[in-house]
Design a protein around this motif. Structure first.
Motif, short mmCIF file in Angstrom:
data_model
loop_
_atom_site.label_atom_id
_atom_site.label_comp_id
_atom_site.label_asym_id
_atom_site.label_seq_id
_atom_site.Cartn_x
_atom_site.Cartn_y
_atom_site.Cartn_z
N TYR A 222 -5.92 7.50 0.86
CA TYR A 222 -5.46 6.23 0.30
C TYR A 222 -5.63 5.10 1.33
N ARG A 223 -5.39 5.40 2.60
CA ARG A 223 -5.60 4.40 3.66
C ARG A 223 -7.06 3.95 3.68
N ALA A 224 -7.99 4.90 3.59
CA ALA A 224 -9.41 4.55 3.59
C ALA A 224 -9.77 3.69 2.38
N LEU A 225 -9.21 4.03 1.23
CA LEU A 225 -9.46 3.23 0.02
C LEU A 225 -8.99 1.80 0.22
N MET B 65 -8.48 0.22 3.07
CA MET B 65 -9.26 -0.44 4.13
C MET B 65 -10.60 -0.94 3.62
N SER B 66 -11.09 -0.34 2.53
CA SER B 66 -12.35 -0.80 1.94
C SER B 66 -12.17 -2.03 1.05
N TYR B 67 -10.91 -2.35 0.72
CA TYR B 67 -10.66 -3.42 -0.24
C TYR B 67 -9.84 -4.59 0.33
N TYR C 36 -11.15 -7.94 1.87
CA TYR C 36 -11.68 -8.93 0.96
C TYR C 36 -10.58 -9.61 0.14
N GLU D 159 0.82 -1.21 0.00
CA GLU D 159 0.00 0.00 0.00
C GLU D 159 0.86 1.26 0.00
#
Length: 367
Positions: free
Chosen positions: A342-345, A347-349, A352, A125
């Motif tokens: 970018y961290r939030a993006l 964390m959403s992926y 999974y 990341e």
């Protein structure tokens, strides 16, 4: 006859061109001129992990430039102290350094986000933020203030929480604990009442040995085993939430870099960027091997931080990041917002994708 005629025509054209012809002939000699760069590092020479990576970078720049840039490496203390490499390259004492952004918080708090962040980005990341999330432009802007051109050139992967003389059973056990760490992790630990000290790996060993430190973290099993921390503190704690990854960097004196011809700028850029994965995967592989050896042969006890301790650390880390969001420096605020987006993006992926696969791999099945 045809060949002779063409040669005669070419010779006549060159003679008619005069000086222009002379310049054409001289250009290859100029293009092949060589220069010598001094690389100063924050590490002992060939220290497993960062010291090895620094030498790899020096060798790769020399190779990819076709020998036109010869890089001589100076370990910490040989030309300047390890904590002086940033200023040495900024001021032109050396052309390039190898270190980590976590060491330069006194220059600007914004710099610290490019190396590691508590509860922040993993190695994949981190480079993703720079290359896909706009981080490199901010990295360049920040370091440009100091006359530097920066590149990430490796990553240690997830760091460990550290070596502790005594077990950590609650948040109260952290209060007053004399602890070595760096970067934003040090600010997180300060908020928990820990007595944080910044020092190199060799100094950390001596401080643990003398009792000046109660605990400390450096990198991870490969480098830590080489420094011998297990000889003094047997409790080795994970996860290293203070540094989910730690990027290594090089920075070149900006004037030196800008004066390079375009092909050599590309050679230096590619030398740095192309080492990110090889350095990261070497750390990961050798960390795993070193951990097995220390547990089997050195009596190291691998322990997990209690959940309530990690939650307290997470809350403290949130306070640190909130302070960066309100920093007086507008550039620090922009860096922080870009990092958080970018961290939030991720964390959403990632739950999974990568985390999902890693968790599935731990299930009880025959494989």
């Amino acid at each position: 006859m045809t060949t002779l005629t063409r040669r005669g025509l070419i010779g006549g054209a060159a003679a008619a061109a005069g000086v222009a012809g002379t310049t054409t002939l001289a250009a290859p000699a100029i293009a092949q001129s060589t220069m010598t760069w001094k690389m100063v590092t924050a590490w002992p020479k060939n220290l497993p992990g960062p010291g090895v990576a620094a030498q790899m970078l020096a060798d790769r720049i020399t190779a990819l430039s076709g020998g036109r840039i010869k890089v001589d490496l100076y370990a910490a203390g040989e030309l300047v102290p390890g904590n002086g490499v940033f200023d040495a390259v900024s001021e032109g004492t050396a052309e390039i350094y190898h270190a980590v952004p976590a060491y330069w918080g006194s220059k600007s708090k914004g710099i610290l986000l490019f190396g590691s962040q508590p509860f922040g980005l993993g190695a994949m990341e981190q480079v993703g933020w720079l290359t896909q999330g706009g981080g490199q432009d901010l990295y360049d802007e920040m370091y440009g203030r100091f006359g530097l051109k920066p590149f990430l050139c490796g990553n240690s992967g997830p760091q460990w929480a550290g070596w502790f003389r005594n077990e950590i059973k609650s948040v109260d056990d952290l209060k007053g604990l004399r602890f070595r760490t760096t970067g934003l992790a040090s600010e997180m630990c300060n908020k928990l009442g820990m007595a944080v000290q910044a020092m190199g790996g060799g100094a950390m060993f001596q401080a643990l040995q003398s009792g000046a430190l109660d605990a400390g973290e450096f990198i991870g099993p490969w480098t830590d085993s080489a420094l011998g921390f297990y000889q003094i503190a047997k409790n080795y704690y994970w996860p290293g939430v203070g540094e989910p990854s730690s990027a290594e960097e090089c920075a070149i004196n900006a004037e030196v870099y800008e004066n390079l011809p375009a092909d050599l700028q590309q050679a230096v850029k590619f030398a740095a960027e192309s080492l990110y994965n090889p350095v990261w995967t070497e750390y990961t592989t050798k960390h795993a091997q070193a951990l097995q050896q220390m547990v089997a042969n050195e009596g190291v006890m691998v322990r997990k931080l209690p959940d309530d301790v990690m939650i307290a650390m997470g809350n403290a880390a949130g306070e640190v990041i909130a302070e960066l969001q309100g920093d007086d420096d507008e550039l620090v605020r922009r860096i922080t917002e870009s990092y958080l987006a970018y961290r939030a993006l991720m964390m959403s992926y990632i739950p999974y994708a990568d985390a999902g696969e890693y968790n599935a791999r731990q299930l009880d099945y025959k494989y």
